[in-house]
Design an enzyme around this catalytic site. Structure first.
Site, PDB file in Angstrom:
ATOM      1  N   ARG A  77      64.041 -46.698  19.534  1.00 17.30           N
ATOM      2  CA  ARG A  77      64.825 -45.832  18.526  1.00 17.30           C
ATOM      3  C   ARG A  77      65.667 -44.660  19.480  1.00 17.30           C
ATOM      4  O   ARG A  77      64.845 -43.778  20.180  1.00 17.30           O
ATOM      5  CB  ARG A  77      64.243 -45.029  17.521  1.00 17.30           C
ATOM      6  N   HIS A 121      71.984 -37.610  15.582  1.00 19.57           N
ATOM      7  CA  HIS A 121      70.598 -36.666  15.845  1.00 19.57           C
ATOM      8  C   HIS A 121      71.216 -35.452  16.387  1.00 19.57           C
ATOM      9  O   HIS A 121      70.934 -35.225  17.607  1.00 19.57           O
ATOM     10  CB  HIS A 121      69.907 -37.553  16.944  1.00 19.57           C
ATOM     11  N   GLU A 166      66.733 -36.214  10.235  1.00 21.95           N
ATOM     12  CA  GLU A 166      66.222 -34.911   9.667  1.00 21.95           C
ATOM     13  C   GLU A 166      67.230 -34.214   9.098  1.00 21.95           C
ATOM     14  O   GLU A 166      67.459 -32.920   9.786  1.00 21.95           O
ATOM     15  CB  GLU A 166      65.584 -34.182  10.979  1.00 21.95           C
ATOM     16  N   ASN A 295      59.570 -38.861   9.509  1.00 23.44           N
ATOM     17  CA  ASN A 295      59.357 -38.067  10.685  1.00 23.44           C
ATOM     18  C   ASN A 295      58.195 -37.111  10.398  1.00 23.44           C
ATOM     19  O   ASN A 295      58.264 -36.116   9.454  1.00 23.44           O
ATOM     20  CB  ASN A 295      60.434 -37.412  11.058  1.00 23.44           C
ATOM     21  N   TYR A 297      55.082 -34.369  11.651  1.00 23.87           N
ATOM     22  CA  TYR A 297      54.123 -33.891  12.768  1.00 23.87           C
ATOM     23  C   TYR A 297      53.162 -32.728  12.341  1.00 23.87           C
ATOM     24  O   TYR A 297      52.245 -32.907  12.876  1.00 23.87           O
ATOM     25  CB  TYR A 297      55.316 -32.825  13.501  1.00 23.87           C
ATOM     26  N   GLU A 354      59.124 -41.121  13.661  1.00 21.16           N
ATOM     27  CA  GLU A 354      58.754 -39.882  14.486  1.00 21.16           C
ATOM     28  C   GLU A 354      57.435 -39.387  14.056  1.00 21.16           C
ATOM     29  O   GLU A 354      57.160 -39.196  12.969  1.00 21.16           O
ATOM     30  CB  GLU A 354      59.715 -38.694  14.575  1.00 21.16           C
TER      31      GLU A 354
END
Ligand code: BGC
Length: 448
Positions: A77, A121, A166, A295, A297, A354
């Protein structure tokens, strides 16, 4: 010891983004982006770092693809730098910019790696920001043209497309919190940008279908989980609001054609901001997507706190281990989010586009012993496996990131790569996590 086994056909990959790795900022006709401007504004990025050179992947892409071939990934990606293609945001196409991505994509295909291309992005052409950026609906039109050009150009070569990476960061983090380019601090602006991004996403999806482009298209929201500190309804409500800012705000319009009413009302009450929706917008946004990219985290335990922040919420230090960037390691949140997405929005195919961690380990005698990253990956893949077992339709997992790179406002101080980059020599060193990931991909399982 137990074995964490993944389903047959599970796809594995790595992710990067143009401004974070390419460098060559002034090469071959690339125009300036908002990140060039932001990074060069004193005080915005740690150490005054910028992406002029980054990992120089623009020149070293062959080496990077070779690393990925060795790693054995199905997917790479990457994102396209809009200002390489349209230095003026729109209008004249820069052929040299397109040629770079052809070289990269051809190299990937030759090595049997599927390109997964993100259109946006974060490196918006500066000229568009000068006219209001994503607050100006002309940017939506410019994005549609940019998307169309890439669809036509790479039809048959790239079969996995992501419109926006995002949208929460692009809108609220960058235009309300002000931590990312363009660094503005206005909630109404953040809300406008969020809406316009979703319209731009919808328009690109419509175009993709109309042109009959081969392959699949989706978008990649970032999500965070807030676990209520107690069963107290106030804690639960505050956490619901905070998690919904990432999730429902960016999912309901796409999957249900409306914004979450409770949050619209909350924002109105708290900030006075209101949605500015034009006729037809919600239909445009509410296009079926082929997949959603997630994504993830971090997450936190949080509780109600009167008049604290936007949501009357404070985070509780529940003693979680943290990565080097200070984010909680919270794999349970990964499971909760994935489960919630599939419960609320149906059986939509999901790629984890991600997931990864920051550990700043340096090479010692040629070896990078990033055990923290391996532990992080294991914990999150256990949660992923748990989600799969409970029926979440996960197609693939792409870790962030292939390389240490320009970590936005943190500059080069925070390392997320499974491959170490020496920013002086640009030498790449495979970390222990790289070898662990390689083995996991080859086996389609790992042991804990
Ligand atoms: C972004 C990446 C970033 C990573 C770690 C995500 O928010 O998409 O560009 O490097 O998280 O912060």
């Amino acid at each position: 010891m137990s074995i964490i086994q993944f389903p047959k056909g599970m796809k594995w990959g790595v992710a990067t983004a143009s401004y974070q790795i390419e460098g060559a900022a002034n090469k071959d006709g690339r125009g300036p982006s908002i990140w060039d401007t932001f990074a060069k504004t004193p005080g915005k990025v740690v150490n005054g770092d910028n992406g002029d050179v980054a990992c120089d992947s623009y020149h070293r892409y062959k080496e990077d693809v070779e690393i990925m071939e060795d790693l054995g990934v199905d997917f790479y990606r990457f994102s396209v730098a809009w200002p390489r293609i349209f230095p003026d945001g729109t209008g004249e196409v820069n052929k040299e910019g397109l040629a770079y991505y052809h070289r990269l994509v051809d190299e990937l295909l030759e090595k049997g790696i599927q390109p997964m291309c993100t259109l946006y992005h974060w490196d918006l052409p500066q000229v568009l920001q000068d006219k209001g950026g994503w607050d100006n609906r002309e940017t939506i039109e410019a994005f549609e043209k940019y998307a169309e050009l890439l669809f036509r150009e790479f039809d048959g070569k790239i079969k996995h497309w992501i419109t926006i990476n995002e949208p929460w960061c692009v809108s609220f983090l960058s235009n309300f919190i002000g931590a990312h380019a363009p660094g503005l601090k206005d909630f109404q602006l953040g809300m406008n940008v969020a809406h316009h991004l979703l319209v731009a996403h919808g328009k690109a999806v419509i175009k993709f279908r109309k042109l009959g482009i081969e392959g699949e298209i989706g978008y990649a929201p970032n999500v965070e989980w807030n676990e209520p500190y107690s069963d107290n309804q106030k804690d639960i409500d505050a956490c619901t609001r905070a998690s919904a800012w990432f999730l429902d705000w960016f999912f309901d319009p796409v999957f249900k054609g409306s914004y979450p009413e409770f949050l619209v009302n909350w924002f109105k009450e708290k900030t006075g901001a209101a949605l500015k929706i034009e006729d037809g917008d919600m239909e445009i946004i509410n296009q079926p997507v082929d997949f959603v990219g997630i994504n993830y985290y971090t997450g936190s335990v949080s509780r109600y706190a009167e008049d604290e922040g936007l949501f009357d919420l404070e985070k509780v230090d529940a003693g979680y281990l943290k990565t080097d960037i200070g984010w909680n390691i919270y794999p349970e949140g990964f499971y909760h989010i994935l489960k919630k997405i599939s419960d609320n929005y149906g059986d939509i195919p999901i790629y984890i586009t991600e997931n990864g961690s920051c550990y700043n380990d340096e090479p010692e005698n040629g070896r990078v012993r990033d055990t923290g990253r391996i532990e992080y990956l294991k914990k999150h893949l256990v949660s992923l496996q748990r989600s799969l077992e409970s029926g979440v339709n996960i197609k693939g997992y792409l870790t962030w990131s292939l390389l240490d790179n320009f970590e936005w406002a943190e500059g080069y101080t925070m390392r997320f790569g499974i491959v170490h980059v020496d920013y002086r020599t640009l030498e790449r060193t495979k970390k222990d996590s790289y070898y662990w990931y390689k083995q996991t991909i080859a086996n389609n399982f790992f042991e804990i």
